[in-house]
Enzyme design. Sequence first.
Site, PDB file in Angstrom:
ATOM      1  N   SER A 102     108.310 111.377  28.618  1.00  0.00           N
ATOM      2  CA  SER A 102     109.154 111.309  29.796  1.00  0.00           C
ATOM      3  C   SER A 102     110.635 111.167  29.447  1.00  0.00           C
ATOM      4  O   SER A 102     111.216 112.033  28.809  1.00  0.00           O
ATOM      5  CB  SER A 102     108.679 110.158  30.693  1.00  0.00           C
ATOM      6  OG  SER A 102     109.298 110.198  31.949  1.00  0.00           O
ATOM      7  N   ASP A 241     114.542 114.420  34.269  1.00  0.00           N
ATOM      8  CA  ASP A 241     114.317 113.762  32.985  1.00  0.00           C
ATOM      9  C   ASP A 241     113.522 114.696  32.080  1.00  0.00           C
ATOM     10  O   ASP A 241     113.289 115.860  32.412  1.00  0.00           O
ATOM     11  CB  ASP A 241     113.633 112.405  33.164  1.00  0.00           C
ATOM     12  CG  ASP A 241     112.212 112.520  33.693  1.00  0.00           C
ATOM     13  OD1 ASP A 241     111.872 113.556  34.278  1.00  0.00           O
ATOM     14  OD2 ASP A 241     111.428 111.567  33.521  1.00  0.00           O
ATOM     15  N   ASP A 243     110.475 115.213  31.200  1.00  0.00           N
ATOM     16  CA  ASP A 243     109.296 115.953  31.665  1.00  0.00           C
ATOM     17  C   ASP A 243     109.406 116.350  33.126  1.00  0.00           C
ATOM     18  O   ASP A 243     108.435 116.826  33.721  1.00  0.00           O
ATOM     19  CB  ASP A 243     108.008 115.171  31.404  1.00  0.00           C
ATOM     20  CG  ASP A 243     107.881 113.912  32.263  1.00  0.00           C
ATOM     21  OD1 ASP A 243     108.925 113.384  32.693  1.00  0.00           O
ATOM     22  OD2 ASP A 243     106.754 113.446  32.486  1.00  0.00           O
ATOM     23  N   ASP A 245     109.663 114.857  36.010  1.00  0.00           N
ATOM     24  CA  ASP A 245     108.991 114.214  37.149  1.00  0.00           C
ATOM     25  C   ASP A 245     109.915 113.230  37.857  1.00  0.00           C
ATOM     26  O   ASP A 245     109.495 112.553  38.787  1.00  0.00           O
ATOM     27  CB  ASP A 245     107.681 113.547  36.734  1.00  0.00           C
ATOM     28  CG  ASP A 245     107.864 112.389  35.762  1.00  0.00           C
ATOM     29  OD1 ASP A 245     109.007 112.141  35.305  1.00  0.00           O
ATOM     30  OD2 ASP A 245     106.855 111.733  35.427  1.00  0.00           O
TER      31      ASP A 245
END
Length: 446
Positions: A102, A241, A243, A245
Amino acid sequence: MARKYFGTDGIRGLTNKAPMTAQMAMQVGMAAGAHFLRGDHKHRVVIGKDTRLSGYMLENALVAGFTSVGMDVTLFGPLPTPAIGMLTKSMRADLGVMISASHNPYADNGIKLFGPDGYKLSDADELAIEALIDGDVAPADAPDIGRARRVEDARGRYIHFAKATFPDDLTLDGLRVVVDCANGAAYQVAPTTLWELGADVIAIGVSPNGKNINDQVGSTAPQVLCETVVSSGAHIGIALDGDADRLIVVDENGRVIDGDQLMAVIATGWARAGTLKNGGLVATVMSNLGLERHLSAQGIKLIRTAVGDRYVLEAMRGQGYNVGGEQSGHIILSDYATTGDGLVAALQILAELVRSGLPASELLHRFDPLPQLLKNVRFKGGKPLDDATVKAVIADAEGELTGKGRLVIRPSGTEPVIRVMAEGEDAAQVEAVVDRICNAVTAAAA
């Protein structure tokens, strides 16, 4: 029962240090594959990743694990986490995997698992997989070993999905948008989606080299985005960010807009359109009291949960809400996605911007947040929150803030830290309350 490997969002850690090693990734593949071998059909797992250097190593190890127990593997390459949830379900896969840490630095990595319904796994599934990791998993017989292949059009499938969430009667023609992809998983799909919808796109954080993900770019480091929006005369800036999400937005003046304001915009817009389910919004205990008061004035309920998107999603699914999220910008719109989706949330914000005709600075400032202060107190052992003196100080603070603010005190779930947060109408009072409690916790832990 406490989990050994899984945290609040999969397995995560420093690469090549336990538990984030190639050996562990292979064991996870074998264990998760064995757990989801249900029925006599040919089983399939889909795997995506962000742009970290270690993604290649972990991807190959996972493929070895899954194929060894008889699962076929479909590889997508770099894609956002929400895309993996969507594709797991749409491709009728038994399991989905996202390799990502992440918003963490590149040296970290993680493994997130999705069930066949596209949702992240339940506690029961994670515990069952952990038991298999520590046990013995029987490999498949030679004729039953799985195959692996790459799907080259996965990005196009997600772009098509994301565009479909944007209202058919609107376009982004004439809108200049700066998008910061954090040198991460959305570096191709986010700029393309916005461009295909008509925006004049200025893309930054789109040159991943394996080591620069989240490095001075993205939702946790929006300074470059702020500067680029102002210098380019853009109408709005979007930061994702690593990833993709999470979403943070920057207005035309370079001011950062957090998840609380974004959720307020989406919830009130959906309420106006009659699409906000159950008349409410789900957020965590960390969302600002200003959000709660603003929503109440609009006749919208705010339901609070413990910190963590999994708890937000549980409340949404259990109580029938379709908008929820966190102050950090992890926004879940369950009409479209099974987890937080920064790009889809951004498209909802852009739709409101186009409809309103207002500048972003006016549209996105829905309420004045109350002064809020969070401090962490590290301790070596014991349970300082059980100390009588600490309890008395907390009780006094709660009484002092009654009707004027909130107090949230919680132990970290991953480290020996007590998090003390207070908010209220008087910034000096908030700081004094937090300091008193922190001092009491420190003294009790000494």
